[in-house]
Every structure is written in C-alpha cells, then in structure tokens.
Design a protein around this motif. Structure first.
Motif, PDB file in Angstrom:
ATOM      1  N   THR A 124       0.819  -1.217   0.000  1.00  0.00           N
ATOM      2  CA  THR A 124       0.000   0.000   0.000  1.00  0.00           C
ATOM      3  C   THR A 124       0.850   1.264   0.000  1.00  0.00           C
ATOM      4  O   THR A 124       0.571   2.221  -0.716  1.00  0.00           O
ATOM      5  N   ASP A 136       5.757   2.875  -3.801  1.00  0.00           N
ATOM      6  CA  ASP A 136       5.576   3.332  -5.175  1.00  0.00           C
ATOM      7  C   ASP A 136       5.617   2.120  -6.094  1.00  0.00           C
ATOM      8  O   ASP A 136       6.040   1.032  -5.718  1.00  0.00           O
ATOM      9  N   VAL A 137       5.173   2.314  -7.336  1.00  0.00           N
ATOM     10  CA  VAL A 137       4.947   1.177  -8.218  1.00  0.00           C
ATOM     11  C   VAL A 137       6.225   0.418  -8.573  1.00  0.00           C
ATOM     12  O   VAL A 137       6.190  -0.804  -8.743  1.00  0.00           O
ATOM     13  N   GLN A 171       6.979  -1.631  -5.562  1.00  0.00           N
ATOM     14  CA  GLN A 171       5.901  -2.606  -5.450  1.00  0.00           C
ATOM     15  C   GLN A 171       6.137  -3.780  -6.382  1.00  0.00           C
ATOM     16  O   GLN A 171       6.032  -4.949  -5.977  1.00  0.00           O
ATOM     17  N   ASP A 174      -5.953  -3.482  -4.265  1.00  0.00           N
ATOM     18  CA  ASP A 174      -5.409  -3.163  -5.584  1.00  0.00           C
ATOM     19  C   ASP A 174      -5.689  -4.322  -6.532  1.00  0.00           C
ATOM     20  O   ASP A 174      -5.019  -5.351  -6.507  1.00  0.00           O
ATOM     21  N   GLU A 202      -0.649  10.721  -0.085  1.00  0.00           N
ATOM     22  CA  GLU A 202      -1.186   9.356  -0.203  1.00  0.00           C
ATOM     23  C   GLU A 202      -2.609   9.303   0.364  1.00  0.00           C
ATOM     24  O   GLU A 202      -2.966   8.403   1.122  1.00  0.00           O
ATOM     25  N   SER A 237      -4.424   6.036  -0.620  1.00  0.00           N
ATOM     26  CA  SER A 237      -3.630   4.809  -0.718  1.00  0.00           C
ATOM     27  C   SER A 237      -4.188   3.680   0.134  1.00  0.00           C
ATOM     28  O   SER A 237      -4.040   2.501  -0.209  1.00  0.00           O
ATOM     29  N   LYS A 258     -12.086   4.162  -2.934  1.00  0.00           N
ATOM     30  CA  LYS A 258     -11.094   5.062  -3.531  1.00  0.00           C
ATOM     31  C   LYS A 258     -11.729   5.864  -4.669  1.00  0.00           C
ATOM     32  O   LYS A 258     -11.564   7.088  -4.748  1.00  0.00           O
ATOM     33  N   SER A 271       1.355  10.833  -4.511  1.00  0.00           N
ATOM     34  CA  SER A 271       0.848   9.468  -4.674  1.00  0.00           C
ATOM     35  C   SER A 271       1.851   8.594  -5.413  1.00  0.00           C
ATOM     36  O   SER A 271       2.711   9.079  -6.149  1.00  0.00           O
ATOM     37  N   ASP A 281       0.266   5.829  -6.879  1.00  0.00           N
ATOM     38  CA  ASP A 281      -0.705   5.123  -7.723  1.00  0.00           C
ATOM     39  C   ASP A 281      -0.840   5.862  -9.051  1.00  0.00           C
ATOM     40  O   ASP A 281      -1.585   6.831  -9.170  1.00  0.00           O
ATOM     41  N   VAL A 291       3.577  -0.186 -13.439  1.00  0.00           N
ATOM     42  CA  VAL A 291       2.182  -0.142 -12.987  1.00  0.00           C
ATOM     43  C   VAL A 291       1.513  -1.490 -13.243  1.00  0.00           C
ATOM     44  O   VAL A 291       1.523  -1.990 -14.369  1.00  0.00           O
TER      45      VAL A 291
END
Length: 610
Positions: free
Chosen positions: A195, A198-199, A202, A226, A485, A488, A495, A517, A519, A563
């Motif tokens: 959560t 960052d991508v 992640q 997600d 965030e 997030s 969301k 963010s 996302d 992403v």
C-alpha cells in the motif's frame, strides 16, 4: 462456502492452510457482533490466494483471527483454522508464539503502529531471527542487512541503526516485509503489504515474494484493495463484503465473468492506465451501483483557473545526521534539492516517485510543518516563510494536509466527530452544535455513517480512518490541500468514490491539490500536471498528457512500466525494463550538489539533463 480448488495448471498441491466456517465476533455493549461470518478458504503450497473487498468488510480481521492476534476478552473466534493439519485455535498461546513469525508470518497494514518506536529497525528484525533461528548477534545482524538490501532499502547498513520515526512510510513498509520474510515461513499473510510503496518498488517486492514463494513453496494469503496486484499475482481470489465471502474462484474467472453485483462494481472502479488519453481535464470514475447494477457515467471536471495559489521557488530541505558523543554532523539527508513549481486555483499537481524521494517532505515544507533550509514559498501571494506563528495559524484556515498515516494523525482519545469538528471550534467559525452537525455531514460525504461520529479511531479499519482524515481536512473549506497518499489505504470502490468527491469539491470550491501518490493510474485520472521526483529532485514535469503519453526521463518510463495491469490474461506477457540500483540521498556533511539543468521537450514539459 469452501473455496478449495485445483491450481491453474490442474495439478493438486499440499494444503498449508485450511479455514472452515470461520466466524469472528466482537463484544460491544454486552452483545457479540459478527465481523467475519462463516468464511472458508484454503491456501496450498506455492499458491497465492487474494482476499479483496470493502474497507471494513472483514479482510484484516480474517487474517488476525488466523494468527490469533485478537484480544481474548473482547473477541470470539469460532470454526476451524488448520496449519498443515494442526488446529491453531486450540494450541496453547506459548506454542502459538513459536508458530508466529516462524511457520506463519504476517505483514501488517500500518508499519508505524506495528514497530517498536524505541528500538532500531535493524534490532527488531534481528530479534526475530535470533528468536526463531538461534543464531549469534553478529550473524543475525548480517542476515538483517542482507534482507534490507533484498527489499531495496538504500544504505542498508546505516538504516540498521535508525529508528522507525526516521524512515519514510514506504521504507517502513519494506522493513515490515523484511521482518516477515526473515525466517522463511510456510505461510505468509500479507495485509496490504504494498500500500505504501511506489509502483517500481511494489513490482520488485511482489517479485521478491514470488521468488521466495517458488524457492520455499510458501503459501501466500494476500489481502489487498489493488485489483491490478490481484490480477498479477493471485491464483485464486475471494471477494468479501459486509463480513461474508460473496464470490470466489480462479482469478481469471473472477475478472472475466464476475457473477455477483458487488464484484462487478468492484471491477468497474479499478483505475486503469490509458483511459484518459486525449483528455485535457481530470474526470470522475465511472462506477456501477451495487444495488441496481446500473453504470454511472464519468464526467470531466472544469479546467484549472489562472490565479496562482501556490508558488515554490528553489526549495531545499535537508536533515542532519549526527554521531559521536558530541553529536557532530557527519552527513546530511538531501531530502528536497532545489525544487520549484507553481499550482493554480482548481488545479491538481501530482508528485510521484520512489518512496523516500522527497515527495512527503516537499508537502510538509510547503505548509511549514518542517522548516526548509532555503527557498521561497508563497501561498495566495503571501510569503509563509516570513509569517509569525499567529499569522501562520490564520493562514492555515486556507491550507490543509491529508496525512499518509491516518492512525498517527488522529487523537486516539478523541471521538472522530469531535476531531473533525475541532478546527471549526478552534478558529471560532462555528458553535459546538454547528461544528458537530458539519462533522456528521462530512462523514456521510466520504462514505461513512452518521452514528460513527461517536466512535474512537481504534474502532475503524485503516481505510475508514483515511476517510475520516479526508473529512477533517475539508472542514474549513481550504483553497489548498496537500494530499499525502490520501487514497492509498482505500479499497478500489471507496477510492473511486473519494476521488470523485475530491474532484467535485475541487470544481465547486476551486481547491488546489498538491497530490502526492504512488498510484499512477489514479494520478492519471485526477491530475492536470505531474512532477516526477527522484532523490529529492524533480526529474520531469509537464501536463498529464505529456508525462503519460510521451515520458522522456528514464525514471519516468520505469514508473509507468511498473504499474500493475488489472488483467490476469496479461500476467505472463508483460516485459519490464531492467532494474537499476537505487541511489541514496545521504551525502557527506560538506557535499555541495550541482545545480540541475533542464531541457524543454515541449512547451511546459521540462526534463532534467544528466
């Protein structure tokens, strides 16, 4: 309902976890209220099962019940939870302590409240290794540093001796992941493990969990909101709503042919890259009504105004690193380095980048929650750096912040209705009765019930607490909100609703958002402009169309490439750019950075050179 099924390949696997008719109730006002109701699932060796659903649907309580981490006096767990055939609900607590962290590990949703604030993060991980593996202190330290390296924490040796409050939210989450994986458990329960990341990180963390899963045939119970992550990693998916498991099955089937109206609504709210191509302004999410199943159309919001609400020039924020008996400065964290941008009324500028890149520090410096080393910050034409405390207090009516960690930003002894009403009373803008009425109205606007105003923060889920923080930020009708965030911790349907609310409020009240963010799909939908940060510097800034359709900097391309895509059929065909070594913002005390230079790729589109 039992969700046990063969794997995607058709081969049977050894069952690690078997949960049958799990019902967990909490005692409130002398009565038992079920919050998890008759849930059954299995997790096999090497398999990933995802649990998705509303914030407050019972996902995290299911995990806590399996781990037996709920207070015995106020909770009651019924049913069966078996780990490798051994019933966990009846084993003595002493034996359960040996199981936790060794055979079953858990990554918690809120790292700041899960780590001991008076112990270094390295010591806390090493303690778990020594407890379950019986190795020496030196060997535990070496293994801990290796783990910190594996989860991509820069300067791992130095971070070993740092305390939780010295690390960013994303770095803390990586510490929690390292701790959970330290003893290579048979079952990993991951409650929103990515959560705060960052991508790019992640993607690498998910890859790390997958590689360890393949090596050890570890089972993973993955709790997340997600759906892109679910599509990428889950073999099977369980959809929960209001304490029950509504739908379950192979992930491919859930995405391709959802049967339940709630599952359809959940998938309709998933933000997807590319849906904003060709549009100038942000747009609300298209949603599906859970009751009727009818689609609700999306709507573009108005164009940003011309008046500057915020002007930031050459902002620098650094933090001293002291050592020795005399506390001599031996280095500095260059958190923000020569950052400049402006923000117009009714406009959203998004800051994106690595966890620890300086996004949150920039947001805090803008509101003077931390004092920058140098630079100028003008809000509504006024230099806030020159303001007295009294002037700054008055100015803060017009500027608010939604913090990354909702639990630590809410007073645990104050009912949430009073917390939301407090700014109105403190500034003398309303009576207590009027302030409480507005607090109730704001709670309802962010998707909570009016009677929740009397509850305390600990009685809410993480996502619900984030909605409370958003409601509190809106209390004074500010014209500048720094949203760190802000969405997030929310599941996808909430969301989407909260983002829609923020966009509608922006349009009607001309609020300017500095939207921090990781996302990228949400950033694409809400932004007018985007600034990409790396190691404290803006490496690329431009309109949303320029950044997403024509990224120029290598790091921006990496962000977009990482992403997750909410399509299980594309799980095995994606290609990623090769990883690069994560740099460190820690510099020697006498370090003098070179001034960044930029080229203009297009009007308003600046890219850092070198």
């Amino acid at each position: 309902m039992n969700v046990d099924s063969p794997t995607a390949t058709g081969a049977s696997r050894v069952t690690i976890l078997s949960v049958e008719h799990l019902t967990t109730s909490f005692r409130r006002g002398g009565e038992w209220t079920p919050v998890v109701n008759d849930v059954s699932l299995t997790v096999a060796a090497g398999e990933t099962v995802a649990i998705v659903g509303e914030s407050g649907s019972g996902k995290s309580v299911t995990a806590m019940s399996i781990m037996r981490l709920l207070p015995e006096k106020t909770s009651r767990i019924e049913g069966s939870v078996k780990l490798g055939g051994r019933e966990l609900l009846t084993v003595p607590e002493r034996e359960m302590q040996d199981i936790r962290g060794n055979e079953v590990a858990m990554i918690f949703q809120e790292p700041m409240t899960s780590l001991n604030p008076v112990l270094t993060v390295g010591r806390q991980i090493a303690e778990a290794i020594r407890r379950h593996r019986g190795v020496s202190a030196g060997e535990a330290r070496a293994q801990t540093i290796a783990l910190l390296d594996r989860v991509r924490i820069p300067a791992a040796t130095k971070r070993f001796d740092e305390y939780p409050h010295e690390l960013s939210g994303g770095t803390l989450q990586r510490v929690m992941i390292a701790m959970a994986l330290a003893c290579r458990p048979k079952l990993l329960i991951a409650d929103e493990p990515t959560t705060a990341l960052d991508v790019t990180v992640q993607a690498e963390i998910l890859g790390l969990i997958k590689s360890l899963q393949d090596e050890e045939q570890m089972g993973v119970l993955f709790i997340t909101h997600d759906m892109g992550v679910v599509a990428e990693i889950a073999d099977r998916t369980v959809v929960m709503f209001r304490s029950r498991a509504l739908e379950s099955g192979p992930t491919d089937s859930i995405f391709a042919e959802p049967e339940n109206a709630y599952t359809k609504a959940l998938l309709s709210a998933v933000p997807k890259l590319g849906t904003m191509t060709g549009r100038t302004n942000p747009a609300t999410f298209p949603l599906v009504d859970v009751q009727s199943g009818l689609a609700l159309g999306e709507r573009e919001v108005a164009r940003a105004g011309e008046r500057n609400v915020l002007e930031v020039s050459n902002l620098v924020a650094r933090f001293d690193i002291k050592s020795g008996v005399l506390g001599r400065v031996t280095g500095r964290v260059h958190a923000v380095e020569d950052v400049s941008f402006d923000l117009k009324e009714g406009e959203t500028l998004s800051l994106v980048g690595e966890s620890g890149c300086g996004k949150s520090t920039t947001g805090r410096a803008v509101l003077r929650l931390i004092e920058p080393v140098s630079g100028r910050i003008h809000i509504n034409g006024e230099d806030i750096g020159a303001m007295t405390p009294a002037m700054l207090t008055r100015q803060r009516r017009q500027m608010q912040m939604i913090f990354q960690d909702p639990y630590s930003s809410l007073n645990p002894r104050m009912r949430v209705g009073d917390a939301i009403a407090e700014p109105l009373i403190a500034h003398g803008l309303a009576s207590k009765m009027e302030a409480r009425a507005k607090a109730v109205d704001l709670l309802e606007r962010v998707g909570l019930k009016a009677d929740m105003a009397r509850r305390f923060p600990h009685e809410f889920s993480g996502g619900q607490r984030q909605r409370i923080s958003i409601a509190r930020a809106l209390t004074l009708n500010p014209n500048l909100i720094v949203a760190d965030e802000a969405v997030s911790a929310l599941d996808v349907s909430i969301k989407a609703q909260v983002v829609n609310l923020m966009l509608e409020l922006q349009e009607s009240l001309k609020i300017a958002y500095l939207f921090i963010s990781h996302d990228m799909a949400v950033v694409e939908r809400v932004s007018h402009r985007v600034a990409v940060m790396y190691l404290g510097e803006i490496v690329e800034i431009g309109s949303r169309e320029q950044i997403f359709a024509s990224p120029q900097h290598a790091y921006t391309k990496r962000l977009l490439d990482a992403v997750p895509i909410a399509d299980p059929s594309r799980r095995h065909v994606r290609t990623r750019q090769p990883g690069i070594e994560l740099g460190s913002a820690i510099r020697p005390a006498n370090y003098a950075p070179l001034k960044a230079t930029y080229r203009e790729a297009a009007p308003g589109h600046l890219v850092k050179q070198g």
